[in-house]
Design a protein around this motif. Structure first.
Motif, PDB file in Angstrom:
ATOM      1  N   UNK A  93       0.830  -1.206   0.000  1.00 47.79           N
ATOM      2  CA  UNK A  93       0.000   0.000   0.000  1.00 47.79           C
ATOM      3  C   UNK A  93       0.867   1.259   0.000  1.00 47.79           C
ATOM      4  N   UNK A  94       1.943   1.241   0.790  1.00 50.00           N
ATOM      5  CA  UNK A  94       2.851   2.393   0.826  1.00 50.00           C
ATOM      6  C   UNK A  94       3.441   2.656  -0.556  1.00 50.00           C
ATOM      7  N   UNK A  95       3.897   1.600  -1.216  1.00 53.27           N
ATOM      8  CA  UNK A  95       4.481   1.761  -2.561  1.00 53.27           C
ATOM      9  C   UNK A  95       3.449   2.319  -3.538  1.00 53.27           C
ATOM     10  N   UNK A 143       0.798   4.203  -2.787  1.00 50.41           N
ATOM     11  CA  UNK A 143       0.508   5.595  -2.435  1.00 50.41           C
ATOM     12  C   UNK A 143       1.617   6.528  -2.908  1.00 50.41           C
ATOM     13  N   UNK A 144       2.870   6.108  -2.733  1.00 47.02           N
ATOM     14  CA  UNK A 144       3.980   6.962  -3.169  1.00 47.02           C
ATOM     15  C   UNK A 144       4.028   7.080  -4.693  1.00 47.02           C
ATOM     16  N   UNK A 145       3.534   6.062  -5.383  1.00 46.32           N
ATOM     17  CA  UNK A 145       3.557   6.087  -6.843  1.00 46.32           C
ATOM     18  C   UNK A 145       2.360   6.832  -7.433  1.00 46.32           C
ATOM     19  N   UNK A 146       1.246   6.923  -6.680  1.00 41.97           N
ATOM     20  CA  UNK A 146       0.011   7.443  -7.266  1.00 41.97           C
ATOM     21  C   UNK A 146      -0.523   8.724  -6.637  1.00 41.97           C
ATOM     22  N   UNK A 147      -0.160   9.032  -5.396  1.00 43.05           N
ATOM     23  CA  UNK A 147      -0.621  10.271  -4.774  1.00 43.05           C
ATOM     24  C   UNK A 147       0.158  11.465  -5.326  1.00 43.05           C
ATOM     25  N   UNK A 168      11.763   0.454  -0.051  1.00 47.93           N
ATOM     26  CA  UNK A 168      11.526   1.604  -0.923  1.00 47.93           C
ATOM     27  C   UNK A 168      12.757   1.937  -1.758  1.00 47.93           C
ATOM     28  N   UNK A 169      13.936   1.771  -1.183  1.00 44.37           N
ATOM     29  CA  UNK A 169      15.168   1.977  -1.961  1.00 44.37           C
ATOM     30  C   UNK A 169      15.235   0.965  -3.105  1.00 44.37           C
ATOM     31  N   UNK A 170      14.856  -0.299  -2.805  1.00 43.42           N
ATOM     32  CA  UNK A 170      14.845  -1.330  -3.846  1.00 43.42           C
ATOM     33  C   UNK A 170      13.842  -1.005  -4.950  1.00 43.42           C
ATOM     34  N   UNK A 171      12.769  -0.264  -4.586  1.00 43.13           N
ATOM     35  CA  UNK A 171      11.769   0.150  -5.571  1.00 43.13           C
ATOM     36  C   UNK A 171      12.139   1.477  -6.241  1.00 43.13           C
ATOM     37  N   UNK A 188      -5.618  -3.115  -4.492  1.00 42.93           N
ATOM     38  CA  UNK A 188      -4.969  -3.723  -3.328  1.00 42.93           C
ATOM     39  C   UNK A 188      -5.946  -3.917  -2.167  1.00 42.93           C
ATOM     40  N   UNK A 189      -7.227  -4.031  -2.492  1.00 45.73           N
ATOM     41  CA  UNK A 189      -8.226  -4.195  -1.450  1.00 45.73           C
ATOM     42  C   UNK A 189      -8.017  -5.529  -0.729  1.00 45.73           C
ATOM     43  N   UNK A 190      -7.919  -5.469   0.597  1.00 49.21           N
ATOM     44  CA  UNK A 190      -7.661  -6.663   1.381  1.00 49.21           C
ATOM     45  C   UNK A 190      -8.930  -7.342   1.847  1.00 49.21           C
TER      46      UNK A 190
END
Length: 445
Positions: A233-235, A237-241, A263-266, A374-376
């Motif tokens: 979810x964090x990845x 949000x950082x990519x889409x917000x 996040x560094x790996x991404x 990503x709905x859980x």
């Protein structure tokens, strides 16, 4: 306009140079009684301009001709190194056209270098309680001539266990003529005790109730199944917000380092900040975020206070903070000075009760949000009312009068236990009905 205050012309010149035009509500309320020398107890949200509200009256008091410095005249106590550095910068900006000098004492710096600075006797000393006490005990610091004592972020100092240290430093400033205490929250009994012990007939200024804090910040929750789900979810949000800069809070150093690695790996430009980082690394992380060399900071609560970064408009709570006050200070990193921000908390089943208690504390209800891709499985407790409180099946109440009506089902009469004959087969149930009794063998005839 700041000209309405009875400030020295050199301070007004600095204010104009810094493009300060209209005072904020906390400055409007606090500066006049502070200039009169009154003790203050001020509660106002993070980012509301509290620093200028006490720095300008303090500098105005210390203004005068350039004289040899023989005593420290003012002490400003703060909970973290980052907040101390920020406050020092503000003091230097406002005092740029004066002869007033300031210095800073915090942990993580060379003790001997700090002792040498103290020998020059700055007019204003800014510091954290722990290191100040070390210098006090070593005899390199004297506070008996301090005129003004300021406690900023007093509630956080209590949270961090500095209560006794603050009380000791307050006693060392026994000859002070004015004390000002500022905090973002009203705190609990500990803060009330501190107010009673260090302030003398204070003016109480409460600029915001807790429910009004961070009005410019949208507050959302997204449910998650587990920590790996949270990381995805964090990845997303950082990519889409849409944001300029973001800060992600965790409750532990281990989780902060793990998330930073992910996040560094991404290929995100990200730094990590927590209590085990040395001062050099912490300063580098904050400088890179401020200068735009990185957009994302992963941090524990060590960064929840004293981090003032322009453009920080997204806060993500990877872990829910442990108290409502900590939540207020975390999301206070965004939506500062009247700006807008977004705060998102990621909630698993183990976070739900804590999140609900923070909602009650703030007298608010956070916006529920789902990310389609990503709905859980977990969507909160089952059988939720519109209010968000779980409900269960209602028990049918039976009126005692109805029980006596014809056709009403009578309660079964209690049966008295009956004695069994000696030759009764199998186990015998005890008279209390709780456990079977083993049947004894008959004695030999």
């Amino acid at each position: 306009m700041f000209a309405q205050f009875a400030l020295h012309e050199r301070l007004l010149k600095a204010v104009a140079e810094l493009n300060f035009t209209e005072p904020t509500p906390v400055q409007q309320a606090a500066i006049p009684p502070a200039l009169e020398g009154r003790d203050l107890r001020v509660t106002a949200q993070t980012g509301s301009g509290k620093t200028a509200a006490f720095v300008l009256p303090l500098l105005n008091r210390l203004m005068g001709d350039a004289l040899p410095r023989v005593t420290i005249r003012a002490l400003i106590l703060l909970p973290t190194r980052e907040l101390a550095q920020q406050t020092l910068k503000e003091v230097e900006r406002f005092s740029q056209f004066t002869f007033i000098k300031s210095g800073m004492i915090t942990g993580g710096e060379d003790f001997k270098v700090q002792a040498a600075m103290l020998r020059k006797v700055p007019d204003i000393l800014i510091g954290t309680p722990g290191r100040l006490l070390e210098h006090l005990n070593a005899g390199t610091l004297k506070l008996n001539d301090v005129e003004v004592l300021i406690l900023d972020e007093a509630d956080r100092m209590l949270d961090m266990g500095f209560s006794e240290d603050v009380q000791r430093l307050g006693k060392e400033c026994a000859n002070r003529q004015q004390t000002m205490l500022f905090s973002a929250t009203s705190g609990g009994n500990g803060l009330r005790e501190m107010v009673a012990s260090v302030l003398r007939e204070p003016v109480h200024l409460k600029l915001n109730s807790v429910s009004e804090l961070n009005e410019g910040t949208r507050q959302q929750i997204i449910t998650a199944d587990h920590n790996y789900h949270k990381e995805r979810l964090v990845e997303w949000l950082l990519a889409n917000e849409t944001y300029q800069k973001a800060i992600i809070f965790t409750n532990t150093r281990v989780q902060a380092d793990r998330l930073w690695g992910k996040l560094v790996a991404a290929e995100h430009k990200v730094y990590v900040l927590h209590g085990e980082k040395d001062q050099k690394d912490r300063k580098l992380a904050i400088d890179r975020i401020k200068q735009g060399g990185a957009k994302v900071l992963v941090a524990t609560d060590v960064a929840a206070r004293g981090l003032d970064v322009d453009g920080m408009d997204l806060v993500i709570n990877f872990d829910m903070p442990r108290s409502g006050d900590d939540y207020v200070h975390r999301i206070g990193r965004t939506g500062r000075a009247g700006g807008e921000g977004l705060a998102i908390s990621l909630i698993t089943h183990s976070d739900w009760s804590l999140m609900s208690s923070i909602e009650r504390y703030l007298k608010q209800r956070f916006e529920r949000r789902n990310i389609k891709d990503l709905k859980g499985i977990y969507q909160g407790p089952k059988n939720l009312k519109a209010s968000g409180k779980p409900v269960g099946p209602k028990k049918k109440k039976v009126d005692k009068k109805d029980a006596k009506k014809p056709g009403a089902k009578a309660a079964a009469p209690k049966r008295k236990p009956t004695a069994r004959p000696n030759n009764a087969p199998s186990a015998v149930v005890s008279q209390d009905g709780l456990a079977p009794l083993k049947r004894k063998k008959p004695a030999a005839e």
